[in-house]
Motif scaffolding. Structure first.
Motif, PDB file in Angstrom:
ATOM      1  N   SER B   9      59.338  36.598  30.814  1.00 23.55           N
ATOM      2  CA  SER B   9      59.735  35.222  31.082  1.00 23.55           C
ATOM      3  C   SER B   9      61.073  35.191  31.813  1.00 23.55           C
ATOM      4  O   SER B   9      61.331  34.278  32.602  1.00 23.55           O
ATOM      5  CB  SER B   9      59.805  34.415  29.786  1.00 23.55           C
ATOM      6  N   GLN B  37      60.288  29.650  43.508  1.00 28.63           N
ATOM      7  CA  GLN B  37      60.984  28.375  43.466  1.00 28.63           C
ATOM      8  C   GLN B  37      62.477  28.598  43.262  1.00 28.63           C
ATOM      9  O   GLN B  37      62.885  29.175  42.249  1.00 28.63           O
ATOM     10  CB  GLN B  37      60.432  27.483  42.356  1.00 28.63           C
ATOM     11  N   VAL B  89      62.769  31.459  40.394  1.00 28.99           N
ATOM     12  CA  VAL B  89      61.660  31.479  39.445  1.00 28.99           C
ATOM     13  C   VAL B  89      60.393  31.826  40.219  1.00 28.99           C
ATOM     14  O   VAL B  89      60.077  31.179  41.221  1.00 28.99           O
ATOM     15  CB  VAL B  89      61.495  30.119  38.731  1.00 28.99           C
ATOM     16  N   LEU B  91      56.484  31.904  40.267  1.00 28.29           N
ATOM     17  CA  LEU B  91      55.373  31.215  39.612  1.00 28.29           C
ATOM     18  C   LEU B  91      54.051  31.793  40.072  1.00 28.29           C
ATOM     19  O   LEU B  91      53.855  32.103  41.249  1.00 28.29           O
ATOM     20  CB  LEU B  91      55.408  29.731  39.953  1.00 28.29           C
ATOM     21  N   PHE B 105      49.197  26.506  36.921  1.00 29.00           N
ATOM     22  CA  PHE B 105      50.388  27.346  37.000  1.00 29.00           C
ATOM     23  C   PHE B 105      50.771  27.940  35.651  1.00 29.00           C
ATOM     24  O   PHE B 105      50.590  27.319  34.598  1.00 29.00           O
ATOM     25  CB  PHE B 105      51.576  26.529  37.527  1.00 29.00           C
ATOM     26  N   GLY B 106      51.347  29.131  35.720  1.00 30.82           N
ATOM     27  CA  GLY B 106      51.956  29.745  34.560  1.00 30.82           C
ATOM     28  C   GLY B 106      53.385  29.254  34.378  1.00 30.82           C
ATOM     29  O   GLY B 106      53.895  28.499  35.203  1.00 30.82           O
ATOM     30  N   PRO B 107      54.040  29.688  33.306  1.00 29.45           N
ATOM     31  CA  PRO B 107      55.405  29.227  33.002  1.00 29.45           C
ATOM     32  C   PRO B 107      56.470  29.830  33.907  1.00 29.45           C
ATOM     33  O   PRO B 107      57.600  29.365  33.921  1.00 29.45           O
ATOM     34  CB  PRO B 107      55.604  29.665  31.553  1.00 29.45           C
ATOM     35  N   GLY B 108      56.118  30.866  34.644  1.00 25.94           N
ATOM     36  CA  GLY B 108      57.071  31.463  35.572  1.00 25.94           C
ATOM     37  C   GLY B 108      57.883  32.593  34.975  1.00 25.94           C
ATOM     38  O   GLY B 108      58.014  32.735  33.752  1.00 25.94           O
ATOM     39  N   THR B 109      58.423  33.411  35.859  1.00 29.03           N
ATOM     40  CA  THR B 109      59.401  34.444  35.511  1.00 29.03           C
ATOM     41  C   THR B 109      60.693  34.106  36.229  1.00 29.03           C
ATOM     42  O   THR B 109      60.706  33.981  37.455  1.00 29.03           O
ATOM     43  CB  THR B 109      58.934  35.843  35.932  1.00 29.03           C
ATOM     44  N   ARG B 110      61.753  33.947  35.450  1.00 32.87           N
ATOM     45  CA  ARG B 110      63.055  33.663  36.056  1.00 32.87           C
ATOM     46  C   ARG B 110      63.740  34.994  36.344  1.00 32.87           C
ATOM     47  O   ARG B 110      64.064  35.743  35.421  1.00 32.87           O
ATOM     48  CB  ARG B 110      63.915  32.819  35.130  1.00 32.87           C
TER      49      ARG B 110
END
Lengths: 110, 114
Positions: B9, B37, B89, B91, B105-110
């Protein structure tokens, strides 16, 4: 460059009021989708409207599409604090990628 | 699974290092997308897979970025020689088909590159 330009950039309303956001695009579309995003993560799909459709409803949401004006609008009725988020209207190009604008930041005050 | 999942994450790395970001799409979805993003912006398209093959990689910014999907399910986005400007981020999204279908969409990797 990003398309699917949302307007206004930011909107602040009181809980219970209606919120209207607009979206414009420049080229032909296959469909246009509206998404909501909280806290800079987790895009949630709201509605997909195809180029041959003019209006769609989902709960408190109403989306219209005017292909002659290359514009769409999202109406949220009886807004709630939980509606506070960024809203995007990416267009689906003939192909597969979504092209996003910067979004509209909606703040619903309780 | 119920939705698109992404790991990790959060990822903090140093400039010049190599990172891998993983995406697990919704079961049965043949199309998979990566977006990036930056703060205050909408997501920007990176690459799209239909099955195992990259059908459109026109959004990859340069050759330091590469993505694979060897078995047509899980995908890995790989970034070599990371730069501070890669911080964003990332996504992942999937859809049941390639033509005008809803992307989930998934929650994303920051990713933060120091």
């Amino acid at each position: 460059s990003q398309q699917g330009e949302e307007d206004p950039q930011a909107l602040s309303i009181q809980e219970g009021e209606n919120a209207t956001m607009n979206c414009s695009y420049k080229t032909s579309i296959n469909n246009l989708q509206w998404y909501r995003q909280n806290s800079g993560r987790g895009l949630v799909h709201l509605i997909l409207i195809r180029s041959n459709e003019r209006e769609k409803h989902s709960g408190r949401l109403r989306v219209t599409l005017d292909t002659s004006k290359k514009s769409s609008s999202l109406l949220i009725t009886a807004s709630r604090a939980a509606d506070t988020a960024s809203y995007f209207c990416p267009r689906g190009e003939y192909g597969n990628k979504l092209v996003f604008g910067a979004g509209t930041i909606l703040r619903v005050k309780s | 699974g119920a939705g698109v999942s992404q790991t990790p994450s959060n990822k903090v790395t140093e400039k010049g290092k190599y990172v891998e970001l993983r995406c697990d799409p919704i079961s049965g979805h043949t199309a998979l997308y990566w977006y990036r993003q930056s703060l205050g912006q909408g997501p920007e398209f990176l690459i799209y897979f239909q099955g195992t093959g990259a059908a459109d990689d026109s959004g990859l910014p340069n050759d330091r970025f590469f993505a694979v999907r060897p078995e047509g399910s899980v995908s890995t986005l790989k970034i070599q020689r990371t730069e501070r400007g890669d911080s964003a981020v990332y996504l992942c999204a999937s859809s049941s088909g390639p033509w005008g279908e809803t992307q989930y969409f998934g929650p994303g990797t920051r990713l933060l590159v120091l």
